[in-house]
Enzyme design. Sequence first.
Site: not given
Length: 329
Positions: A185-186, A189, A214, A239-240, A268
């Site tokens: 998921h990240d 970044k 990201h 996810h954010h 997360d």
Amino acid sequence: MSNYIPIDSSSLKANTKIGCNLHLLVNTGADSRYILYCKGDTVFENTKRELLVEKNINRLFIAKDDQQKYYKYLESNFQNIMSDTKISADEKTRIVHSAATNLVKDLFEDPRSGNVERTKTFAYNMVDYVLKDSYAAQKLLRIAVHEYYTYTHSVNVAAVGILFAKDIGMKDNDMKGLCSGVLLHDVGKTKISTDILNKKGKLTAEEFKEIKRHPELGVAILDETGTEIKEERIITIQHHENDDGSGYPYGLKKDEISLFGKIARIIDVYDALTTKRSYADAIRPFAALVEMKENMFYCFDKELLKEFIRFLGPYDPRKNPRVNDKSGM
Ligand SMILES: [Fe+2]
């Protein structure tokens, strides 16, 4: 300094090619030296394995430079190793951990499509393992909850994520997408400057704007692979997002956010709170749940957060002080 590192001999399946030389550490009175036990390009025969068991030798050594080859071996023999009844559940759990951690490290160093594919394959196998062996799965979860201080945390969080998903009745195939998505998921970044990612202290508005890119950058990386990664895309992009619409990138709210996105948001934040980051100290799992419930409630689907707290409750280290708790280290 030694150029060799130890590996657990039980992680090696008989009658497979390991791909790197295996050595024994032999003490010869005053000094000790490494001697070749099995060449990497030959089959590690059952007799060789039996001999180690007979002599009670648990550790073999590989050259430091061969580490990647060993992890590749673990990854490609994952299912064989996991179904090998001669390998203990503890050892299997350690293998899952170390192989997954190595994989995530590779992914973030070089998010090319090959590493995305590897992550997906590994995640699917990891879910199969969790579904097949409930004892080992419980063990994995206990380690995940107790060893939150280590750098293996994103792997631990993937483990927490899939076991939570299993607990709330998610279908097997969806769990695979969830696990893979949580590991990936990240990945966006990797396109953002480490000066910003590792900055100590408060971010400027401009820097925060950059960080907020990201999720979309991550989806672009996943799309480059050209493979079918539906759940991974959803998790990466959502996810954010917060339950009340205050998240990013789209400000989705409530059921505009998919179940995958909702779970990922919880996982997360739990990860962020329990991992030592550049801008804040880590806090213990129980304190993280309190923080999430009392100060960050607006971020989450209320019912799902309640379920998550109920799910992690039995693993609260305060209730199980004897279980492998090294959190004070
Ligand atoms: Fe993120």
